[in-house]
Write an enzyme that holds these catalytic residues in place. Structure first.
Site, short mmCIF file in Angstrom:
data_model
loop_
_atom_site.label_atom_id
_atom_site.label_comp_id
_atom_site.label_asym_id
_atom_site.label_seq_id
_atom_site.Cartn_x
_atom_site.Cartn_y
_atom_site.Cartn_z
CE LYS A 1 -9.40 1.27 2.42
NZ LYS A 1 -9.55 2.36 3.38
CG HIS B 1 -1.76 1.29 1.25
ND1 HIS B 1 -2.93 1.42 0.54
CD2 HIS B 1 -1.57 2.49 1.88
CE1 HIS B 1 -3.44 2.63 0.73
NE2 HIS B 1 -2.63 3.29 1.54
CB SER C 1 -8.82 4.85 7.02
OG SER C 1 -9.34 4.80 5.70
NE ARG D 1 -10.37 10.33 8.47
CZ ARG D 1 -9.55 9.58 7.73
NH1 ARG D 1 -9.95 8.40 7.29
NH2 ARG D 1 -8.35 10.00 7.44
CG ASP E 1 -12.12 3.00 5.95
OD1 ASP E 1 -11.61 3.92 6.60
OD2 ASP E 1 -11.89 2.81 4.74
#
Length: 431
Positions: free
Chosen positions: A194, A88, A190, A175, A168
């Site tokens: 996932k 990620h 967040s 947000r 989320d």
């Protein structure tokens, strides 16, 4: 009559507002009650602002993350019979690393489930880039995704299903409109909710800092990386992170189709040195976590193995890896006004300019222009002469050029002395 709720949202908000630790049962209830609509957007916005101002302890962040995971389904890749490892990135300008990285790692027999998203604002989305390829599709069923990883391809880049961490998704949208996006506990929970729900065995994080990054300050980026590594480790996912510099655009292509072209160059053993360097660094991290610490990743790029996996991955999702990619109708070339050395090229203005050209979206429902973007012909440290092209803007409509050029006003500088350029990978973060 409705059931009596065990906690009150106002008590949870006050506890965090006053700097206290929210008890685990109350925090889990808050997430669940918000997901099912009992806690209102206004109440959750107030709680998010309290977290933004007061922070959270490590155990609170763990509970928050776990509660968001529990709001939806959890996947498992145990039936694949091979290790799975994901990556990620916190995003940046010209960050196309997922494209060459996933097939490179998969070429060593490791499964790579890369569930990705679309861009919003100045950071491009992986799915948007790949949709530049004729026929390629992002939406896969779980059965298709598993079959692709189980077989000879090994890697899949596709859209994440709506069943993963729905809490989320709801909280992120809140947000975004309440000024609480930058809260590290909320960012970390967040991302990691996932990734943990996805079910990967291991995860490598590319956490960027600098003008084009989500976290511009390296200390804040380090804190975010440490928080996410701790969350992964506490959840049984082997996790490491690299802190990487995003003060200058990554590579020489910023957009969608042009970033695919650059990724293919890397897979062919070429491409910009910084893109190749980061691809190799992240591949080594991923393969080490997957049990291949001595893998020769450079050889896999140079001898065609990674390219073969790339083509198989694109074909498996109905794309044509040999098709012509979109090109823009209009171009505008910016040239050097004098001789000199490029001393500065700030990433953020280039990301904003590419967005204004049509390469990004302002709203989730907007369509990107795959041919739009910027190609850099020189970068900091390069010597140029008067009249030499510095970069080319591409768009479908020439009317987009003025606002893109406005964003680039004072975004780069020429001087006499080459700047000191620090390493691209600054630190490695482990548990």
């Amino acid at each position: 009559m409705s059931a009596v709720e065990p906690f009150d949202a106002i008590d949870v908000i006050r506890a965090k507002r006053d700097g206290g630790v929210v008890p685990e049962p109350a925090l889990r209830w808050m997430v669940d009650a918000y997901t099912r609509g009992y806690v209102s957007d206004a109440q959750m916005a107030s709680f998010a602002m309290a977290v933004f101002q007061r922070g959270m302890e490590r155990d609170e962040i763990r509970v928050l993350t776990d509660a968001m995971i529990a709001s939806g389904e959890r996947m498992s890749f145990a039936e694949l019979g091979k290790r799975t490892v994901d990556k990620h990135s916190t995003g940046g300008v010209g960050d196309k690393i997922t494209l060459p990285l996933a097939p490179l790692v998969a070429s060593f027999g490791v499964a790579v489930p890369q569930l990705s998203g679309r861009g919003l604002g100045h950071t491009g989305g992986t799915l948007d880039k790949l949709e530049s390829i004729p026929g390629w599709r992002a939406a896969l069923s779980n059965e298709e995704m598993f079959a692709q990883m189980r077989g000879d391809v090994g890697a899949v880049i596709c859209a994440a299903g709506s069943g993963l961490a729905p809490a989320d998704k709801k909280l992120y949208a809140l947000r975004d409109v309440t000024g609480t996006v930058e809260a590290i506990p909320l960012i970390a929970s967040s991302i990691m909710s996932k990734k943990i729900a996805e079910g990967t065995d291991a995860l490598v994080l590319d956490v960027k800092f600098g003008s084009g990054a989500f976290m511009q300050d390296i200390d804040r980026a380090r804190e975010l990386a440490q928080t996410m590594v701790a969350l992964g480790t506490d959840s049984g996912v082997a996790t490491t992170a690299l802190l990487t510099d995003m003060n200058v655009p990554l590579g020489r292509a910023i957009g969608n189709a042009n970033e695919v072209r650059e990724s293919v160059e890397v897979l062919a053993g070429g491409g910009p040195a910084d893109v190749r360097e980061l691809t190799i660094a992240l591949a080594r991290e991923m393969l080490a976590l997957a049990g291949h610490p001595d893998a020769d990743v450079e050889a896999a790029l140079d001898d065609g193995r990674a390219m073969d996996t790339w083509k198989a991955m694109i074909r498996a999702q109905d794309g044509d890896p040999d098709a012509e990619l979109p090109t823009a109708r209009e171009t505008h070339v910016v040239t050097a006004e004098a001789d000199g050395v490029i001393t500065r090229m700030d990433a953020l203005p280039f990301g904003i300019a590419a967005w204004r050209l049509g390469a990004g979206r302002a709203r989730a429902e907007d369509q990107v222009v795959h041919a739009a973007g910027i190609d850099l012909h020189a970068k900091p440290g390069d010597r140029v002469t008067a009249g030499q092209p510095l970069f080319t803007l591409s768009a479908e409509d020439a009317g987009r050029f003025p606002r893109a050029l406005d964003a680039l006003e004072d975004a780069w500088a020429l001087g006499e002395t080459a700047p000191e350029i620090g390493p691209l990978v600054r630190e490695r973060i482990t548990a």
